[in-house]
Scaffold this motif. Structure first.
Motif, PDB file in Angstrom:
ATOM      1  N   VAL A  18       0.926  -1.178   0.013  1.00 25.29           N
ATOM      2  CA  VAL A  18      -0.187   0.027  -0.014  1.00 25.29           C
ATOM      3  C   VAL A  18       0.964   1.168  -0.041  1.00 25.29           C
ATOM      4  O   VAL A  18       0.681   2.234  -0.692  1.00 25.29           O
ATOM      5  N   ASN A  19       2.072   1.171   0.900  1.00 30.42           N
ATOM      6  CA  ASN A  19       2.726   2.515   0.753  1.00 30.42           C
ATOM      7  C   ASN A  19       3.953   2.308  -0.163  1.00 30.42           C
ATOM      8  O   ASN A  19       4.845   3.222  -0.299  1.00 30.42           O
ATOM      9  N   ASN A  20       3.721   1.519  -1.383  1.00 28.37           N
ATOM     10  CA  ASN A  20       4.702   1.374  -2.433  1.00 28.37           C
ATOM     11  C   ASN A  20       6.251   1.322  -1.795  1.00 28.37           C
ATOM     12  O   ASN A  20       6.997   1.688  -2.417  1.00 28.37           O
ATOM     13  N   GLN A  21       6.508   0.409  -0.728  1.00 25.58           N
ATOM     14  CA  GLN A  21       7.523   0.201  -0.262  1.00 25.58           C
ATOM     15  C   GLN A  21       8.149  -1.056  -0.595  1.00 25.58           C
ATOM     16  O   GLN A  21       9.486  -1.599  -0.486  1.00 25.58           O
ATOM     17  N   ASN A  22       7.151  -1.798  -1.261  1.00 30.99           N
ATOM     18  CA  ASN A  22       7.574  -3.221  -1.964  1.00 30.99           C
ATOM     19  C   ASN A  22       6.836  -3.143  -3.365  1.00 30.99           C
ATOM     20  O   ASN A  22       5.584  -2.532  -3.374  1.00 30.99           O
ATOM     21  N   THR A  23       6.972  -4.175  -4.018  1.00 28.39           N
ATOM     22  CA  THR A  23       6.163  -4.299  -5.236  1.00 28.39           C
ATOM     23  C   THR A  23       5.431  -5.726  -5.078  1.00 28.39           C
ATOM     24  O   THR A  23       5.871  -6.670  -4.432  1.00 28.39           O
ATOM     25  N   GLY A  24       4.723  -6.020  -6.200  1.00 28.86           N
ATOM     26  CA  GLY A  24       3.998  -7.317  -5.915  1.00 28.86           C
ATOM     27  C   GLY A  24       5.056  -8.499  -6.287  1.00 28.86           C
ATOM     28  O   GLY A  24       4.773  -9.675  -5.517  1.00 28.86           O
ATOM     29  N   ALA A  25       5.860  -8.596  -7.051  1.00 28.83           N
ATOM     30  CA  ALA A  25       6.938  -9.296  -7.447  1.00 28.83           C
ATOM     31  C   ALA A  25       7.876  -9.590  -6.140  1.00 28.83           C
ATOM     32  O   ALA A  25       8.291 -10.615  -5.904  1.00 28.83           O
ATOM     33  N   GLY A  26       8.087  -8.330  -5.481  1.00 26.56           N
ATOM     34  CA  GLY A  26       8.947  -8.406  -4.202  1.00 26.56           C
ATOM     35  C   GLY A  26       8.195  -9.190  -3.094  1.00 26.56           C
ATOM     36  O   GLY A  26       8.980  -9.956  -2.408  1.00 26.56           O
ATOM     37  N   VAL A  27       6.922  -9.010  -3.033  1.00 25.57           N
ATOM     38  CA  VAL A  27       6.372  -9.644  -1.889  1.00 25.57           C
ATOM     39  C   VAL A  27       6.269 -11.028  -2.007  1.00 25.57           C
ATOM     40  O   VAL A  27       6.471 -11.934  -1.539  1.00 25.57           O
ATOM     41  N   ALA A  28       5.971 -11.263  -3.415  1.00 23.32           N
ATOM     42  CA  ALA A  28       5.594 -12.852  -3.865  1.00 23.32           C
ATOM     43  C   ALA A  28       7.091 -13.384  -3.526  1.00 23.32           C
ATOM     44  O   ALA A  28       7.239 -14.538  -3.188  1.00 23.32           O
ATOM     45  N   GLN A  90       2.520 -11.119 -18.355  1.00 26.02           N
ATOM     46  CA  GLN A  90       1.559 -10.226 -18.594  1.00 26.02           C
ATOM     47  C   GLN A  90       0.301 -10.531 -17.911  1.00 26.02           C
ATOM     48  O   GLN A  90      -0.298  -9.766 -17.314  1.00 26.02           O
ATOM     49  N   GLU A  91       0.248 -11.944 -17.564  1.00 27.46           N
ATOM     50  CA  GLU A  91      -1.237 -12.027 -16.771  1.00 27.46           C
ATOM     51  C   GLU A  91      -1.140 -11.714 -15.414  1.00 27.46           C
ATOM     52  O   GLU A  91      -1.781 -11.157 -14.726  1.00 27.46           O
ATOM     53  N   TYR A  92       0.141 -11.708 -14.724  1.00 24.28           N
ATOM     54  CA  TYR A  92       0.528 -11.000 -13.370  1.00 24.28           C
ATOM     55  C   TYR A  92       0.576  -9.651 -13.551  1.00 24.28           C
ATOM     56  O   TYR A  92       0.119  -9.046 -12.648  1.00 24.28           O
ATOM     57  N   THR A  93       1.161  -9.115 -14.326  1.00 26.35           N
ATOM     58  CA  THR A  93       0.968  -7.722 -14.598  1.00 26.35           C
ATOM     59  C   THR A  93      -0.377  -7.093 -14.595  1.00 26.35           C
ATOM     60  O   THR A  93      -0.826  -6.213 -13.999  1.00 26.35           O
ATOM     61  N   ASN A  94      -1.389  -7.888 -15.212  1.00 26.82           N
ATOM     62  CA  ASN A  94      -2.640  -7.418 -15.304  1.00 26.82           C
ATOM     63  C   ASN A  94      -3.441  -7.423 -13.955  1.00 26.82           C
ATOM     64  O   ASN A  94      -4.018  -6.807 -13.413  1.00 26.82           O
ATOM     65  N   ILE A  95      -2.911  -8.536 -13.230  1.00 30.31           N
ATOM     66  CA  ILE A  95      -3.459  -8.742 -12.006  1.00 30.31           C
ATOM     67  C   ILE A  95      -3.133  -7.672 -10.781  1.00 30.31           C
ATOM     68  O   ILE A  95      -3.816  -7.061 -10.386  1.00 30.31           O
ATOM     69  N   CYS A  96      -1.856  -7.426 -10.829  1.00 31.10           N
ATOM     70  CA  CYS A  96      -1.191  -6.231 -10.178  1.00 31.10           C
ATOM     71  C   CYS A  96      -1.787  -4.939 -10.646  1.00 31.10           C
ATOM     72  O   CYS A  96      -2.322  -4.260  -9.555  1.00 31.10           O
TER      73      CYS A  96
END
Length: 106
Positions: A18-28, A90-96
């Motif tokens: 939420v605070n843009n301290q990490n990304t979807g890929a980073g958390v995963a 692209q599928e994961y990008t769309n979800i993010c």
């Protein structure tokens, strides 16, 4: 991680997104490569691929895609290269994008 998450840990991961301290890929990445689970995946490539589909794409795998990823692991690909295939898809990008999360790279 094959367990129910603790509240403070879940809250921390969500706060990072939420605070843009990490990304979807980073958390995963933080989950898939945690010491708690990474060695299990090295011994069980089918579970690794299945979990990537379920966790990152929110769906069960199609048989051809599943077989392709598992075959790559059995033929020398490492866990990170397969993870990148999902995290940069692209599928994961769309979800993010649908959740307003920065996908990021690993």
């Amino acid at each position: 991680l094959a367990r129910i998450g603790d509240y403070s840990g879940q809250e921390d991961w969500v706060r990072q997104l939420v605070n843009n301290q990490n990304t979807g890929a980073g958390v995963a990445y933080g989950f898939f490569f945690s010491p708690e689970i990474a060695s299990f995946y090295e011994r069980n490539p089918e579970y690794y691929v299945l979990d990537l589909y379920r966790v990152m794409l929110g769906r069960m795998p199609d048989q051809a895609g599943f077989n392709n990823w598992v075959d790559q692991l059995y033929n020398g690909a490492d866990l990170m290269s397969i993870f990148r295939g999902f995290a940069h898809s692209q599928e994961y990008t769309n979800i993010c994008n649908n959740y307003g999360i920065t996908r990021g790279t690993v």
